[in-house]
Design a protein around this motif. Structure first.
Motif, mmCIF file in Angstrom:
data_model
loop_
_atom_site.group_PDB
_atom_site.id
_atom_site.type_symbol
_atom_site.label_atom_id
_atom_site.label_comp_id
_atom_site.label_asym_id
_atom_site.label_seq_id
_atom_site.Cartn_x
_atom_site.Cartn_y
_atom_site.Cartn_z
ATOM 1 N N ASP A 84 39.786 30.138 42.567
ATOM 2 C CA ASP A 84 38.379 30.455 42.812
ATOM 3 C C ASP A 84 38.229 31.718 43.666
ATOM 4 O OD1 ASP A 84 37.678 28.266 41.361
ATOM 5 O OD2 ASP A 84 37.408 26.940 43.097
ATOM 6 N N LEU A 85 39.099 31.854 44.670
ATOM 7 C CA LEU A 85 39.040 33.034 45.524
ATOM 8 C C LEU A 85 39.300 34.304 44.725
ATOM 9 C CD1 LEU A 85 38.857 34.390 48.313
ATOM 10 C CD2 LEU A 85 41.307 33.883 48.613
ATOM 11 N N ASN A 86 40.308 34.286 43.852
ATOM 12 C CA ASN A 86 40.603 35.471 43.034
ATOM 13 C C ASN A 86 39.432 35.817 42.114
ATOM 14 O OD1 ASN A 86 43.144 35.657 44.189
ATOM 15 N ND2 ASN A 86 44.124 34.436 42.598
ATOM 16 N N LYS A 87 38.770 34.784 41.607
ATOM 17 C CA LYS A 87 37.625 35.025 40.739
ATOM 18 C C LYS A 87 36.480 35.679 41.508
ATOM 19 C CE LYS A 87 35.669 31.346 39.208
ATOM 20 N NZ LYS A 87 35.384 30.111 38.465
ATOM 21 N N PHE A 88 36.212 35.218 42.739
ATOM 22 C CA PHE A 88 35.156 35.813 43.551
ATOM 23 C C PHE A 88 35.487 37.254 43.926
ATOM 24 C CE2 PHE A 88 34.019 31.338 45.288
ATOM 25 C CZ PHE A 88 33.436 31.036 44.069
ATOM 26 N N GLU A 89 36.774 37.520 44.241
ATOM 27 C CA GLU A 89 37.181 38.870 44.626
ATOM 28 C C GLU A 89 36.982 39.843 43.472
ATOM 29 O OE1 GLU A 89 40.648 37.659 47.889
ATOM 30 O OE2 GLU A 89 41.149 38.005 45.795
ATOM 31 N N LYS A 90 37.254 39.403 42.236
ATOM 32 C CA LYS A 90 37.024 40.279 41.086
ATOM 33 C C LYS A 90 35.533 40.520 40.872
ATOM 34 C CE LYS A 90 41.174 38.883 38.568
ATOM 35 N NZ LYS A 90 41.703 38.201 37.368
ATOM 36 N N ALA A 91 34.699 39.520 41.171
ATOM 37 C CA ALA A 91 33.255 39.672 40.946
ATOM 38 C C ALA A 91 32.649 40.716 41.874
ATOM 39 C CB ALA A 91 32.558 38.324 41.136
ATOM 40 N N VAL A 92 33.112 40.774 43.153
ATOM 41 C CA VAL A 92 32.567 41.764 44.096
ATOM 42 C C VAL A 92 33.393 43.042 44.112
ATOM 43 C CG1 VAL A 92 31.548 39.985 45.553
ATOM 44 C CG2 VAL A 92 33.883 40.743 45.999
ATOM 45 N N ASP A 93 34.404 43.094 43.247
ATOM 46 C CA ASP A 93 35.202 44.305 43.047
ATOM 47 C C ASP A 93 35.939 44.705 44.324
ATOM 48 O OD1 ASP A 93 36.342 46.370 41.732
ATOM 49 O OD2 ASP A 93 34.565 47.678 41.776
ATOM 50 N N ILE A 94 36.700 43.783 44.920
ATOM 51 C CA ILE A 94 37.573 44.092 46.053
ATOM 52 C C ILE A 94 38.989 43.692 45.684
ATOM 53 C CG2 ILE A 94 35.710 43.778 47.730
ATOM 54 C CD1 ILE A 94 36.892 41.062 48.402
ATOM 55 N N GLN A 95 39.953 44.018 46.542
ATOM 56 C CA GLN A 95 41.362 43.758 46.239
ATOM 57 C C GLN A 95 41.617 42.254 46.180
ATOM 58 O OE1 GLN A 95 44.079 45.570 48.973
ATOM 59 N NE2 GLN A 95 45.910 44.937 47.822
ATOM 60 N N VAL A 96 42.355 41.842 45.169
ATOM 61 C CA VAL A 96 42.653 40.429 44.962
ATOM 62 C C VAL A 96 43.780 40.008 45.888
ATOM 63 C CG1 VAL A 96 43.368 38.693 43.279
ATOM 64 C CG2 VAL A 96 41.883 40.575 42.578
ATOM 65 N N SER A 97 43.648 38.850 46.534
ATOM 66 C CA SER A 97 44.667 38.342 47.459
ATOM 67 C C SER A 97 45.934 37.989 46.699
ATOM 68 C CB SER A 97 44.150 37.108 48.198
ATOM 69 O OG SER A 97 42.984 37.422 48.917
ATOM 70 N N ASP A 98 47.089 38.407 47.243
ATOM 71 C CA ASP A 98 48.378 38.154 46.582
ATOM 72 C C ASP A 98 49.001 36.889 47.154
ATOM 73 O OD1 ASP A 98 50.658 38.271 45.177
ATOM 74 O OD2 ASP A 98 51.550 39.969 46.247
ATOM 75 N N VAL A 99 49.123 35.835 46.358
ATOM 76 C CA VAL A 99 49.750 34.571 46.772
ATOM 77 C C VAL A 99 50.883 34.231 45.798
ATOM 78 C CG1 VAL A 99 47.782 33.585 48.020
ATOM 79 C CG2 VAL A 99 47.891 33.398 45.534
ATOM 80 N N THR A 100 51.653 35.255 45.403
ATOM 81 C CA THR A 100 52.731 35.069 44.422
ATOM 82 C C THR A 100 53.787 34.117 44.950
ATOM 83 O OG1 THR A 100 52.335 37.315 43.668
ATOM 84 C CG2 THR A 100 54.382 36.265 42.969
ATOM 85 N N LYS A 101 54.098 34.254 46.247
ATOM 86 C CA LYS A 101 55.134 33.405 46.836
ATOM 87 C C LYS A 101 54.729 31.941 46.768
ATOM 88 C CE LYS A 101 57.848 32.866 51.042
ATOM 89 N NZ LYS A 101 58.072 33.346 52.430
ATOM 90 N N MET A 102 53.457 31.682 46.990
ATOM 91 C CA MET A 102 52.973 30.300 46.939
ATOM 92 C C MET A 102 53.054 29.749 45.523
ATOM 93 S SD MET A 102 51.913 27.916 48.818
ATOM 94 C CE MET A 102 51.251 26.269 48.520
#
Length: 852
Positions: A575-593
């Motif tokens: 959900d957080l990644n979806k919101f970040e794309k909607a407001v056009d900011i950098q997407v949080s990287d949680v690859t390790k998780m």
């Protein structure tokens, strides 16, 4: 001239000799050769026409004829006259004794046959002299005159037999000649099939065809009875001659008529009319009735009183007549050029829902052409000798093609309606998303993400589909008309499509006016999610301690608690990644998780597989000795080993998992060692004698462990004695198998009944499936030969059954040979069945006691 001496060879026409010409020799002209040949023919010595020997023989013949004439005049007594004739001939041509007989030059015979040959040669000499007497006394001329007088007596039939002198000479009497003339007038046939098949009349129904043939046969029978058999003969010999002639001529006529009838069925075309219709998705004609009607004339002709035909020939001809009906099968008729385009309608084809609109429209056009062609379709179809009437077929096809066209029309409309409804649903979905407004930041951000996804992937495709729909409308209306509901749906879609750009602009304007609020909400969401991630990482450190396979159940309980937390955390991150794309900011990287979550899933699968392994091991050890399945356990262990290898490759960076897998491999290897002991001791065929032998080997009593579990057997420590115990288990299995085979043999022969079939025409009963019983007893003998130690585990006596099967095989073999010979010659006795009595079958039925 180097080739002067070379020879040239010329082969004379129609001659086997060769003419050799030397080139250096002077060649004569053909004029000179012809002249010399003429001189040679004119100057040759012409022989005398009559020689002295011929005059001497002629004078001797005249003198002998005068001598016989004088003897006839002086001797009125026939016996004295014959004796003097014989004396005169023997005096002139005596029967002198022979030093060498003629047969001795060719054959060497025995004494008995030589005496017979000598007598025959003496008789031949006497016959030659008797023939001389007949010749000199003009007896041959008298016999010839007598024969000519008989021929002249029936000369009034000269024109009717068409100067056929051979027929006259073969005729035995005037009555026989009349019979022959009667059949010659009918061309040697009972009826002429070509007269029945009149091209001017055309084809006739098969029943009428059969009735006409019956009428012809009845007319023939009446004519034979009236003209040939009505007269009452006083002389029995004359009556038998007439009856034999009628039988012979009628049989020949029947044979010729049947052959002409069969040839006509094979070669002539379109003279039998039959009805054809559609029944159960097939073209149907009453084939069974047609077969009966076609073979009936043959049956009647063969069963006539004056016809002598064998049953086999009659059945063969009937089968040949019935074979002509094979061309009336559905496959042959449907492949005819007239009916092949309508084959799918005969099969009652249903419109498939998988067809596209283009295919449906093409099928609709084709069905239109087929419906037009029906108005000009022929009502008759010829297949060899049959003419099929197709009125009912065309009526049914016309009904089906109308129904088929309606189905196509409904399918096209249904397809188009489905496409319109889908487009309407999509455009309404776009309209609802673009018209959505909310003061809740999370709901509005979700809406913004949904709209961006629609603009990127869906709206463009829907617009192109809408343009294609307008093209399809024009194409469909060229063939069928659309419903008003479909036109209304199309207008609704067009209205939504026109309002789409304005809705997109309004939605974007609303979102941009409140962008600061949405940014503040996303920042707070990021801080909250990161705190949750850190908290989850602290709880997941316990996974690094899970390295002991013995505690796998505890690990599974802990993983069941951790898994919901991980699933909730992954949902929050998405959900957080979806919101970040909607407001056009950098997407949080949680690859390790995400990677850690994947390891957790693999680790949980490893624990589940290991738990299943322990359950299987416990069930294996708790199983009874005779109920354990060694092969299933071995296959399970192999599959578990493969799973460990897969988990090892996917968990290479997890230290606790690597330790866990290594520990589990060691336990698997130690468990495999129990298979060798369990495989030997799980034998189900071990008896008391076998347990005693095993006890002597291991040094203690194993009898109490006959019904123990695998765990108890493995605790005895029998690994050192396995090489000595294996032969005992193998011997027990082999003896038990032999006992089962013997029990099967005893059961079969104790319960098997010998089936007999009674043949009324022979007044005896013959065995059925006798050859199968003989093969079975031979197989049982081979099985019994390889049996050993069967008496130890069964009450049946092996020597007794070996002796019984050998005796049974001898009896059955003799019975088979006798019955086979009888069946080969049995048909000979069909005509003399009255001479067979019950005693004739006593020898065969006497063998039936072999089961006693």
């Amino acid at each position: 001239m180097p080739n002067l001496l070379e020879k040239e060879h010329f082969k004379l026409r129609k001659h086997t000799r060769y003419l050799t010409i030397h080139r250096v020799v002077e060649q004569k002209s053909w004029h000179q050769l012809a002249y010399e040949d003429r001189l040679r023919r004119e100057n040759r010595k012409i022989p005398k026409i009559c020689r002295k020997k011929f005059f001497r023989w002629h004078l001797e013949q005249l003198e002998a004829r005068k001598k016989f004439k004088r003897l006839r005049e002086k001797n009125r007594d026939e016996s004295i006259y014959v004796a003097k004739q014989w004396y005169y001939v023997l005096k002139k041509y005596p029967l002198k004794p022979r030093i060498e007989w003629s047969f001795q030059r060719v054959h060497k015979l025995s004494s008995k046959n030589e005496r017979i040959a000598q007598e025959l040669e003496e008789l031949m000499d006497c016959a030659e002299r008797y023939a001389l007497i007949e010749h000199l006394s003009d007896e041959f001329l008298k016999k010839q005159k007598y024969e000519l007088m008989k021929i002249n007596k029936i000369e009034k039939y000269h024109l009717e037999v068409k100067n056929n002198r051979e027929i006259l000479l073969r005729s035995q009497s005037l009555a026989a000649m009349k019979i022959r003339i009667f059949f010659e007038k009918r061309k040697g046939l009972i009826f002429d099939i070509n007269e029945i098949i009149d091209p001017e009349i055309g084809n006739m129904p098969i029943r009428k065809f059969r009735d006409v043939i019956f009428t012809k046969i009845m007319e023939f029978s009446q004519e034979v009875n009236l003209k040939l058999l009505k007269r009452s003969w006083k002389d029995e010999k004359k009556r038998n001659i007439v009856q034999n002639c009628v039988v012979q001529e009628t049989t020949n006529a029947a044979f010729g008529t049947i052959q002409s009838y069969l040839k006509t069925l094979r070669t002539k075309t379109s003279f039998i009319a039959i009805e054809c219709m559609i029944v159960d998705r097939k073209l149907w004609v009453n084939s069974e009735q047609i077969r009966l009607l076609l073979k009936e004339p043959i049956s009647i002709m063969c069963s006539m009183e004056s016809v002598r035909m064998s049953t086999e020939d009659c059945e063969t001809w009937q089968e040949e007549a019935m074979m002509s009906v094979d061309v009336l099968s559905h496959e042959h008729i449907a492949n005819h050029p007239f009916l092949h385009p309508y084959a799918f309608l005969i099969d009652d084809y249903k419109v498939s829902p998988k067809l596209t609109e283009e295919e449906l429209i093409k099928m609709y056009d084709d069905s239109t052409h087929l419906q037009i062609r029906l108005t000009k379709a022929t009502k008759f179809m010829t297949i060899r000798c049959f003419v099929l009437r197709l009125e009912s077929v065309w009526l049914e096809i016309e009904r089906r093609i109308r129904s088929f066209r309606n189905q196509l029309k409904m399918a096209i409309r249904r397809k188009f309606t489905t496409l319109l409804n889908k487009l309407l649903h999509d455009f309404r979905k776009y309209d609802r998303a673009l018209q959505y407004r909310s003061i809740d930041p999370s709901m509005m951000l979700n809406n913004k993400a949904q709209v961006d996804l629609m603009l990127q992937n869906e709206i463009g495709d829907s617009v192109r589909q809408f343009v294609d729909v307008y093209d399809k409308v024009f194409e469909i209306t060229q063939h069928i008309s659309l419903d008003t509901s479909q036109m209304d749906t199309l207008l609704q879609i067009a209205s939504l499509r026109l309002s789409l750009p304005q809705c997109i602009n309004d939605h974007d304007h609303f979102f941009q006016k409140r962008i600061s609020t949405f940014l503040h909400f996303v920042n707070k969401k990021q801080a909250k999610v990161m705190a949750s991630v850190q908290k989850a990482m602290d709880k997941l450190k316990i996974v690094q301690t899970m390295g002991n396979p013995q505690e796998v159940e505890t690990y599974l309980t802990q993983m069941a608690k951790l898994r919901p937390m991980l699933d909730s955390l992954i949902t929050e991150i998405e959900d957080l990644n979806k919101f970040e794309k909607a407001v056009d900011i950098q997407v949080s990287d949680v690859t390790k998780m995400r990677h850690f979550v994947g390891e957790i899933e693999s680790l949980q699968s490893l624990f589940v597989a290991t738990s299943g392994y322990y359950k299987h091991v416990n069930a294996f050890f708790e199983s009874r000795r005779t109920l354990v399945n060694i092969d299933a356990s071995r296959n399970f262990i192999e599959q578990f080993t493969v799973q460990l290898s897969v988990f090892e490759s996917s968990l290479t960076t997890h230290r606790a998992a690597k330790h866990f897998i290594a520990y589990a491999r060691n336990e698997v290897d130690s468990f495999k060692k129990n298979f060798s002991v369990a495989e030997v001791m799980s034998c189900r065929r071990l008896l008391d004698a076998h347990w005693l032998r095993m006890s002597e080997i291991v040094g203690f009593d194993l009898t109490p462990y006959a019904n123990s579990s695998i765990a108890q057997i493995c605790e005895l420590g029998l690994e050192a004695h396995l090489q000595q115990l294996k032969p005992i288990a193998f011997s027990a299995e082999r003896e038990a198998t032999a006992a089962d085979q013997l029990h099967s043999i005893v059961t079969f022969w104790s319960q098997e009944h010998l089936e007999m079939r009674c043949y009324v025409q022979w007044k005896l009963s013959l065995a059925v499936k006798l050859r199968d019983l003989h093969s079975r007893v031979q197989n049982d003998i081979n099985i019994l030969k390889h049996m050993t130690n069967v008496e130890q585990i069964t009450d049946d006596s092996l020597p007794q059954w070996t002796e019984w099967t050998s005796r049974t095989e001898t009896i059955l073999k003799a019975w088979c040979d006798t019955q086979q010979k009888w069946m080969r010659v049995a048909n000979i006795f069909v005509t003399c069945r009255d001479t067979l009595t019950v005693n004739d079958t006593f020898t065969v039925n006497d063998i039936f006691i072999l089961k006693k």
